[in-house]
Motif scaffolding. Sequence first.
Motif, PDB file in Angstrom:
ATOM      1  N   PHE A  13       0.834  -1.207   0.000  1.00 19.51           N
ATOM      2  CA  PHE A  13       0.000   0.000   0.000  1.00 19.51           C
ATOM      3  C   PHE A  13       0.865   1.253   0.000  1.00 19.51           C
ATOM      4  O   PHE A  13       0.574   2.233  -0.697  1.00 19.51           O
ATOM      5  N   MET A  14       1.936   1.251   0.787  1.00 18.15           N
ATOM      6  CA  MET A  14       2.833   2.401   0.845  1.00 18.15           C
ATOM      7  C   MET A  14       3.481   2.658  -0.510  1.00 18.15           C
ATOM      8  O   MET A  14       3.522   3.799  -0.993  1.00 18.15           O
ATOM      9  N   LEU A  15       3.998   1.603  -1.144  1.00 17.14           N
ATOM     10  CA  LEU A  15       4.665   1.760  -2.433  1.00 17.14           C
ATOM     11  C   LEU A  15       3.698   2.228  -3.518  1.00 17.14           C
ATOM     12  O   LEU A  15       4.019   3.111  -4.319  1.00 17.14           O
ATOM     13  N   VAL A  16       2.502   1.633  -3.548  1.00 16.97           N
ATOM     14  CA  VAL A  16       1.521   2.006  -4.564  1.00 16.97           C
ATOM     15  C   VAL A  16       1.030   3.430  -4.336  1.00 16.97           C
ATOM     16  O   VAL A  16       0.895   4.219  -5.290  1.00 16.97           O
ATOM     17  N   ASP A  23      -9.313   5.445  -3.593  1.00 21.16           N
ATOM     18  CA  ASP A  23      -9.115   3.997  -3.771  1.00 21.16           C
ATOM     19  C   ASP A  23      -9.152   3.211  -2.465  1.00 21.16           C
ATOM     20  O   ASP A  23      -8.987   1.988  -2.489  1.00 21.16           O
ATOM     21  N   LEU A  24      -9.373   3.871  -1.345  1.00 18.86           N
ATOM     22  CA  LEU A  24      -9.301   3.174  -0.064  1.00 18.86           C
ATOM     23  C   LEU A  24     -10.372   2.109   0.105  1.00 18.86           C
ATOM     24  O   LEU A  24     -10.177   1.153   0.860  1.00 18.86           O
ATOM     25  N   PRO A  78      -1.219  -0.404  -8.789  1.00 14.55           N
ATOM     26  CA  PRO A  78      -0.752   0.843  -9.424  1.00 14.55           C
ATOM     27  C   PRO A  78      -1.593   1.189 -10.651  1.00 14.55           C
ATOM     28  O   PRO A  78      -1.136   1.095 -11.800  1.00 14.55           O
ATOM     29  N   VAL A  79      -2.823   1.593 -10.418  1.00 13.90           N
ATOM     30  CA  VAL A  79      -3.741   1.934 -11.512  1.00 13.90           C
ATOM     31  C   VAL A  79      -4.211   3.371 -11.331  1.00 13.90           C
ATOM     32  O   VAL A  79      -4.165   3.930 -10.232  1.00 13.90           O
TER      33      VAL A  79
END
Length: 303
Positions: free
Chosen positions: A47-50, A62-63, A71-72
């Motif tokens: 989640f952090m990276l995306v 998006d949550l 990654p959209v």
Amino acid sequence: MSETLPRAALGTPTPDSAKAGPAVGLTVWRYVIRFFLVLVFALPLLFMLVSSLKPDTQIFGDLDSINAFLPVGDVSLNNYTAVFDRVPFWRFMMNSILITVLTVTLGLIVNSMCAFALARLRFRGQGILLGVILATLIVPFETLALPLLWWVNLLPYFDGSIGWLDTYEVQFVPFIANAFSIYLFYSYFDSIPKELDEAAKVDGAGWFTIYRKIIMPLSGPAIATVAILTFLPAWNQYLWPLMAVQTEELRPVLVGIDYFSQLTTNWGQIMAYASMITVPVLVMFIAFQRAFINSIASSGVKG
């Protein structure tokens, strides 16, 4: 005639096949549990990276869907470029690397020498001293922070001035000696046969020679364990640098997160900054995963 046929031909389970069923089921459950644990620990990182690739509006939008982990949408590296514009990232990174390396290196030397004296030498009050050292483990750092801040402010500096505040030294010197590291070394040193000391003394070796040429070369697992367990607290320092360091050029990476909560909080930039300071740690642990597991297994704490 059926009595002469093998049990397997009649469909009757053999003892081996009867054991295979529960074994396969147990293996499946083990993999299910492992997969669940991987999700628990990996999904926050994912989640952090995306989120570091998305603007704030899309992060919150998006949550409520699986897109929070994919990654959209409006994906870009804008948050990463904004990090370098907002904070002196490389300065913070180099400060943390310097502080961490010094803390780990000096900690290995000081804590191993202290543990060697407690494990191999014999002197009055040895057990009491070890008990006092271990008793410090129950005292949280928050309790010691203010008295420690007062003491370091009274220490003489190299140029003749008084006070170590706002220096590199104040960020690693108070954390070189560590009770848990001493105990790990003590437990491992105490398991090494003391006959080696006697044999070395016969050849004319002193205590420092025994420590340097016999005990330490045999203590690779303990050294690896202490180094890894010292690395993380040194890298993740936040409270102490926030109290003892005011100059921006001396601050470590974790304090830099505060820069993103000033005026308006930009969560995408925070995620990008957190990703950049987390990825090196993950790479290190992945690269040395086998050594870490072996060192923990070899130098486990003895009761």
